[in-house]
Scaffold this motif. Structure first.
Motif: not given
Length: 137
Positions: A34-37, A41-52
């Protein structure tokens, strides 16, 4: 948008696997999964995925990474050349490095361990004092 969808799907799948592990009474494993999963989701919510994603498809960003790589290579090559030269160079003035106390004798084991009967406790350091005086310390 596609990257966010993929990350969300990976998180949902991971949470489903964690639920199955918990159902099988493997709670420690379920908590770890669950921690890995939750990380994508946390990266999406912080906007890091969009930046990457924006960085990965930007030619200016790749050119910047290239410039950083060239700078790193220059730093490393100059350090290697300095190290190579440091091993061969003669010190300035052409003289060999001098010893700290060239006239000092090697200490004897017996004299340090057993002071002579007529010697005071303060006289044990006469050799050391002579060396320090010689060098102006």
């Amino acid at each position: 948008m596609l990257a966010e969808t993929i990350c969300s799907a990976v998180s949902a799948a991971g949470l489903g696997i964690a639920a199955i592990s918990a159902y099988r009474k493997r709670f420690l494993s379920a908590a770890r999964i669950a921690a890995y999963a939750l990380v994508p989701l946390g990266l999406v919510m912080t906007g890091a995925v969009e930046w990457i994603a924006d960085t990965a498809f930007s030619p200016v960003a790749w050119a910047g990474f290239g410039v950083l790589g060239v700078a790193w290579l220059l730093f490393m090559s100059t350090r290697a050349v300095e190290r190579r030269r440091a091993g061969r160079e003669v010190p300035a003035g052409g003289a060999e490095p001098r010893a700290v106390a060239p006239a000092a004798s090697a200490p004897s084991r017996g004299a340090a361990a057993k002071p002579r009967a007529g010697q005071a406790a303060g006289e044990d350091f006469s050799d050391i004092e002579a060396i320090l005086k010689k060098h102006g310390i």
